[in-house]
Each structure stands twice: as structure tokens, then as C-alpha cells.
Motif scaffolding. Structure first.
Motif, mmCIF file in Angstrom:
data_model
loop_
_atom_site.group_PDB
_atom_site.id
_atom_site.type_symbol
_atom_site.label_atom_id
_atom_site.label_comp_id
_atom_site.label_asym_id
_atom_site.label_seq_id
_atom_site.Cartn_x
_atom_site.Cartn_y
_atom_site.Cartn_z
ATOM 1 N N ILE A 120 38.076 49.477 48.439
ATOM 2 C CA ILE A 120 37.620 49.517 47.129
ATOM 3 C C ILE A 120 37.972 49.316 46.053
ATOM 4 C CG2 ILE A 120 35.238 50.852 45.407
ATOM 5 C CD1 ILE A 120 34.292 52.586 48.683
ATOM 6 N N ASN A 121 37.597 48.505 45.281
ATOM 7 C CA ASN A 121 39.126 48.141 44.026
ATOM 8 C C ASN A 121 38.073 47.694 43.115
ATOM 9 O OD1 ASN A 121 41.048 48.016 45.693
ATOM 10 N ND2 ASN A 121 41.648 48.893 44.209
ATOM 11 N N ALA A 122 38.393 47.992 41.488
ATOM 12 C CA ALA A 122 37.162 47.304 40.307
ATOM 13 C C ALA A 122 38.226 46.622 40.252
ATOM 14 C CB ALA A 122 37.699 48.823 39.313
ATOM 15 N N ASP A 123 37.786 45.725 39.039
ATOM 16 C CA ASP A 123 38.301 44.965 38.478
ATOM 17 C C ASP A 123 38.689 44.553 36.991
ATOM 18 O OD1 ASP A 123 37.114 42.912 40.145
ATOM 19 O OD2 ASP A 123 34.948 42.835 39.770
ATOM 20 N N GLY A 165 35.819 39.035 39.758
ATOM 21 C CA GLY A 165 37.875 40.013 38.938
ATOM 22 C C GLY A 165 38.806 40.272 39.995
ATOM 23 N N PRO A 166 39.141 40.542 39.522
ATOM 24 C CA PRO A 166 40.663 40.940 41.245
ATOM 25 C C PRO A 166 40.537 41.675 41.784
ATOM 26 C CG PRO A 166 41.204 41.843 38.973
ATOM 27 C CD PRO A 166 40.104 40.863 38.463
ATOM 28 N N GLY A 167 39.525 42.299 41.701
ATOM 29 C CA GLY A 167 39.451 43.361 42.439
ATOM 30 C C GLY A 167 39.396 43.648 44.041
ATOM 31 N N ASN A 168 38.799 42.279 44.175
ATOM 32 C CA ASN A 168 38.397 41.325 45.765
ATOM 33 C C ASN A 168 39.360 40.932 46.013
ATOM 34 O OD1 ASN A 168 36.189 39.599 47.694
ATOM 35 N ND2 ASN A 168 36.856 41.561 47.907
ATOM 36 N N TYR A 169 40.718 40.887 45.295
ATOM 37 C CA TYR A 169 41.646 40.258 45.888
ATOM 38 C C TYR A 169 42.695 41.864 46.675
ATOM 39 C CZ TYR A 169 41.606 35.779 44.005
ATOM 40 O OH TYR A 169 40.943 34.249 44.239
#
Length: 627
Positions: free
Chosen positions: A384-387, A397-401
Motif C-alpha cells: 500500500i502506498n499513497a500518492d 499518482g505515483p503510489g500505484n507504481y
């Protein structure tokens, strides 16, 4: 040594039908199945949809004439296919051609008659009252006054993913005053538990009371009249709020209902909310609990019932939903095919709301072997990452990368580079918006290139069942289990072709079902408003069995296989009953209550009435070097 979270059961209900034993998946790929599997699933749907009766354990017409599976398919297949998956919204939810609302009306210098008890308090200064009798009065308006008048309008959004027509979860148990989302949670959790082939009491006998975890919820809360919707509307409609609407509306209530009425659990519980990635957020909690040894069995899932006028208006006002006019422009004709409203990676105009309740049962590998549980796969990681900083809260945003790249890297350590490059596939978020088809396809393509993956097979469950918000990634997980079982990767059958702006240099997207070779791993990708990104790693059953054989040895593995035969037989017996409409809903209201005065507490453990094992305090050495 970390414990491996294996999937020993799964189930629930969504627009494709009942999920356990892959029936929902089989509905999606029904044209690619052998005749018996197809007819069996269609017959089960026919019973759910009340198109066919069951008399003395046999399928029959309303007059009692027996029907074979082939006859059910011949007579009812068209109605079954039309009454499942994404389609025009049924009037049981709302009339999309005449949705009720209140229109403001300004009235000046008028007279009308009403009853005394209906007069507003306090009386407006520009009103005068003339008594007509003990009950009636005449009101004269000396200036203007605003009234709200019932009116009706056509909604621009007319499609949604809905449970099969004629199937009402609340009719399967005593569901009085339960919001629809909680009804779905009860029946969905029951389906998942029954699918394990292991009685819940038997599982409890082998674990401590606090070694059970439940993570479940709904991001939109319960917004129908029995939940928050009724609470917020009551006074505006001239009514009163009930004592149940506020508590039953809470978004954590699916977990609470499961603990209180299905499992009788005193273990860990909660609901992590992450917009459209919510199921994966909850799955991560369960994985952490099992791998660390805090829990040995976990029920994870979500229930979402967002097909209300308010939800449709809200998402529609954002321009996020597929409208009738938008679909008309895409198809280039006036007659819209609402069954093709959800169109991941094709020419599209917005996503399609859906209702769904999906659950998986996880155990640690040692407990699964000890009990002879059937194993359908393993959930090893959720990242799990935020953007970061955002200009628009809904923009990608970049979080899904970060999440997807970490998932691929983790999987390579489990199944090897060839396992990922040659035998993996992706269940994409695939929301069916123009922005998503570009941004997610670019993400998938770039990650594939980074890890030297060519022709990465991509599918998207939302093409068939729509976007169920909190339950969306659960729909993806259970569909992936179907692919592991049948080797079929569902095609994006709601589109004619992949859109021109989709990045696919390293991807493989098809509009037809594909028969695949053995697949080792699936990546579940999910994106949510606000920068809620999650990617999960799901291992195929044959990979899990290979890992178990190595960890536990041939003797333990063979003993598990022998026990598993009885488990499978029990599970299959439930499936056959459910196909005939006997869902055996678990709803224990007011049964086996625990008297806290009977708890036996000492320095080593707590004895809880009704539980076979005591709750033993854990030895905590986390901060030993600091003491």
C-alpha cells in the motif's frame, strides 16, 4: 519463520451470482465451459432468481413437472443472462426513469386548508389562521412562502451491477430493519464459511479464542432507509429517526454483524477503509496477523450496497459514472446496450456502480494441514502506498507504481523470474474511465518493461460485475481463484477493441476468454480516490502445495491430503444444497451469550465460557533489550 496465509474458503454474492465453488466465475465465462459445468451454474442461478422451483430435491416447473439441467438452460438461459451482471437498474432499487425528489415551489398570496396539527411551529409571521372546525383551519398567505413538492426526474445514469434479479438476501434469514449491505454481509460470510467444508465449531476447538480475526466493512456505510440514509432523510421527510438507523449505518458494522451473529468471535476485529482499495487494505491486516502468529484464522471481506439515488447522484456529479448519453455517443446509436456499460480499457465514459459482498477465509499453513482444509491459493503480500502531494484528490499518482513494482519483486522471490515472466497475470483495477484506461495501462506497461515481462495477460473483473467500491478488489481476488481453477482468463467482452490510447507494448488484452497454461501467480491491482493504492500477490494452489510439501515434509503432506477428502466431500454437499436454494444462513441472534461474570481470569490465562481452549497471555520480548 513466518506462517503462510492460505485461502481455505471463499464466497459471497455479486452480480454474477454466488461466488463459492467458482459459480460467479463460471457465469462470467459460461460460453467457454463444458456443458455440465455451464448448465449446473445456470440451474443454480435459475433457482436463486425464482425462475425454477425445487420440489423434493428436483428442479421443476411451477406445476411440478421435473426439469433436467439441459431443459433449464434451453428454457431460461436468456432470462438468466439478462438478469445477472451489469444491466439496466431494476425498479427494486429505484425507478431511473422517475426518480423521486422534492422541487422548491414559491407560492404568493394564497389560501389553503389543513389540519391544526400540521401547522408549522412557530407560525410564520405572514400567515393568518381562520378556524373552520375542531380539526381544520384555513391558512392565508399575506406574502410569499416556499414549499417542497414531490417531483420525478429521469436519472442520466441507468446501469449498475446488481445481484441476480429475484434474489433477495434479506429473505434468507430474519433480517428485519437490517440495511441491505448488512443483509449481504450475513449471507456472504455464511457462504464463505460453508465453502470451507469445516464446521466453525471444529475450527474454534483448535485455536485460542483470540486467534480469530475479522476485517470487514463498507466505505459508503449503509445508506438505505434502514441505515444512515433513513437517519439523514427522516426529519426532512417529516418523519422521525429510529433507534437502529444510526448504529446500523456505521461502516464497520459488517465486521460487527459477523462477530455477533455469525462467528460469535471474541478475537481481533476491525475495518480499514481505503476507498476502492478497501478489501486489499483489510487483506493486508489479515496477512500481518497470520504471518506474525497473532491470528491463526481470519475472515476478510467487504459488503457494499451503494445502489441508491444519493450515491448515483454523488458519483455522477463528479462525472465519474457512465451515463446513458455517454454510452449512446460511444456506441453511435440511440438504443443503448446497458450490459456493456462497464468497458475497461476500451472506449468508455465512466465506471458503473455495483453491489457485492465477498469474503475469503484464511488460515496459517500449519492449521490448514492439521484440519485437512482445502487450499485454493495463498495471499502472501499486499503493498500500500499513497500518492504524495496531489493537485486533484481523484487524480492518479505515483503510489500505484510503488505498490505494483514491489508486488512483482516480491513474487519473483517466491516463484522465480520465469514464474512471473511466463506464468503470471494481472487483475487490473480497470475502472472503465477514460483516465484510468490510459494511466493504469501505462503503469502496467512500464512495470512489465522494468521486469522484462512480455505480453503480460491482463483482465478486469469490473467489465462483468461493475465497480463495487469496497468489495471491488475482492471481486478481483475471487475471479483470480477461478482462473487458477479452470485455466480460463476472462476476456474484456464488453468492448469491441482496445482503445487507441491504451499502452500495451508489453501487455496482452483480449476481448475473448483465453485458455491459459499453468499460472503461478496473480497480481491484484487496485486504485482508490484520494491516493489509496494497493497491489496484492496471490499464489496458485499448485505453488502453495509445493511450498507446503517442502516446509512440512512428505508424511505431513500425505496426511493432509487424506484428511482433505472428507473436507471436500462436506463442502461439496453444501454446494449441492445451495444450488437447490438451501443456503443454510448462519444467523445466531441472542444465542450462546457469554456472561462476563463467568470468565475465569488468572495470571496465565483467561477461560471463556463456550470456548474449548483458554486464552493464554503471550510472552512479549519485543523490548527486552531495553529493559
Amino acid at each position: 519463520m513466518s506462517r503462510l496465509p492460505v485461502i481455505v474458503g471463499f464466497g459471497g454474492y455479486n452480480p454474477a451470482g454466488r461466488s463459492s465453488f467458482h459459480h460467479g466465475f463460471r457465469r462470467v465465462v459460461q460460453e467457454s465451459l463444458d456443458s455440465h459445468a455451464r448448465q449446473e451454474t445456470l440451474a443454480g442461478l435459475a433457482v436463486m432468481m425464482r425462475l425454477v422451483q425445487v420440489i423434493d430435491g428436483r428442479h421443476c416447473t411451477p406445476d411440478g413437472t421435473p426439469l433436467s439441467l439441459a431443459e433449464i438452460e434451453a428454457q431460461h438461459a436468456e432470462a438468466i443472462l439478462a438478469g445477472t451482471m451489469v444491466r439496466r437498474i431494476d425498479k427494486r432499487h429505484l425507478d431511473v426513469d422517475a426518480a423521486h425528489w422534492q422541487k422548491n415551489l414559491t407560492v404568493s398570496h394564497a389560501q389553503f386548508t389543513t389540519t391544526r396539527k400540521q401547522l408549522p411551529e412557530p407560525l410564520p409571521a405572514n400567515w393568518s389562521i381562520e378556524p373552520l372546525d375542531d380539526l381544520q383551519v384555513r391558512v392565508t398567505l399575506h406574502d410569499s412562502c416556499d414549499f417542497k413538492v414531490d417531483s420525478y426526474r429521469a436519472l442520466p445514469v441507468k446501469s449498475a451491477g446488481q445481484l441476480p434479479s429475484g434474489f433477495e438476501p434479506g429473505e434468507l434469514y430474519n433480517s428485519r430493519f437490517h440495511p441491505r449491505g448488512l443483509q449481504m454481509a450475513i449471507v456472504g460470510a455464511t457462504d464463505a464459511l460453508r465453502s470451507t467444508g469445516l464446521p466453525w465449531a471444529h475450527i474454534l476447538d483448535h485455536v485460542q479464542p483470540d486467534e480469530v480475526a475479522v476485517f470487514s466493512g463498507s466505505i459508503m456505510s449503509q445508506l438505505d432507509e434502514n441505515g444512515f440514509g433513513g437517519m439523514l432523510q427522516a426529519r426532512l421527510k417529516g418523519g422521525r429517526v429510529t433507534a437502529k438507523q444510526c448504529p446500523l449505518g456505521l461502516n464497520t458494522m459488517p465486521a460487527d454483524f459477523i462477530n455477533a451473529y455469525v462467528l460469535g468471535s471474541v478475537g481481533s476485529t476491525g475495518s480499514v477503509t481505503g476507498a476502492c482499495a478497501t478489501f486489499l487494505y483489510n487483506l493486508q491486516k489479515a496477512i500481518e496477523q497470520i504471518t506474525s502468529g497473532q491470528a491463526r484464522v481470519a475472515l476478510v471481506g467487504n459488503s457494499e450496497a451503494p445502489l441508491t439515488q444519493e450515491c448515483i447522484d454523488g458519483y455522477g456529479a463528479m462525472g465519474a459514472l457512465a451515463t446513458e448519453e455517454g454510452l449512446r455517443k460511444i456506441e453511435g446509436r440511440d438504443d443503448v446496450d446497458f450490459r456493456r456499460a462497464s468497458r475497461p480499457f476500451g472506449d468508455n465514459c465512466g465506471f458503473t456502480l455495483s453491489e457485492s459482498a465477498q469474503f475469503v477465509v484464511l488460515m496459517d499453513d500449519a492449521l490448514a494441514l492439521q484440519l485437512g482444509a482445502d487450499i485454493h491459493g495463498a495471499a502472501t503480500d499486499v503493498f500500500i502506498n499513497a500518492d504524495g502531494f496531489k493537485k486533484s484528490i481523484s487524480a492518479p499518482g505515483p503510489g500505484n507504481y510503488l505498490t505494483l513494482a514491489k508486488a512483482v519483486a516480491a513474487a519473483m522471490q517466491l516463484v522465480g523470474e520465469d514464474g512471473v515472466r511466463q506464468r503470471s497475470f494481472v487483475h487490473a483495477h480497470g475502472s472503465s474511465t477514460p483516465a484510468n484506461r490510459v494511466s493504469e495501462s501505462e503503469l502496467l506497461d512500464r512495470v512489465a518493461a522494468a521486469f522484462a515481462i512480455d505480453d503480460w495477460p491482463i483482465t478486469a473483473a469490473k467489465a462483468f460485475v461493475g465497480h463495487s467500491l469496497a468489495s471491488a478488489s475482492a471481486d478481483q481476488v475471487i475471479s483470480a481463484l477461478g482462473t487458477f481453477r479452470y485455466g480460463l482468463l476472462p476476456g474484456l467482452k464488453t468492448i469491441d477493441r482496445v482503445a487507441d490510447d491504451v499502452h500495451q507494448q508489453h501487455l496482452s488484452l483480449e476481448t475473448r476468454d483465453r485458455q491459459m497454461g499453468p499460472l503461478d501467480v496473480c497480481f491484484i491491482n487496485s486504485k482508490g480516490f484520494g491516493g489509496n493504492n494497493a497491489s496484492g500477490v496471490l499464489l496458485a494452489p499448485h505453488v502453495v502445495e509445493r511450498m507446503l510439501r517442502k516446509r512440512h515434509g512428505e508424511a505431513a503432506f500425505g496426511a493432509w491430503q487424506a484428511k482433505r477428502e472428507q473436507t471436500r466431500a462436506t463442502a461439496q454437499a453444501y454446494d449441492q444444497q445451495a444450488l437447490l436454494g438451501q443456503f443454510e444462513i448462519i444467523y445466531n441472534f441472542g444465542h450462546d451469550l457469554i456472561d462476563d461474570q463467568e470468565l475465569q481470569i488468572d495470571e496465565q490465562e483467561i477461560r471463556i465460557p463456550g470456548f474449548n481452549q483458554p486464552l493464554r497471555y503471550r510472552k512479549d520480548e519485543r523490548y527486552r533489550d531495553m529493559l
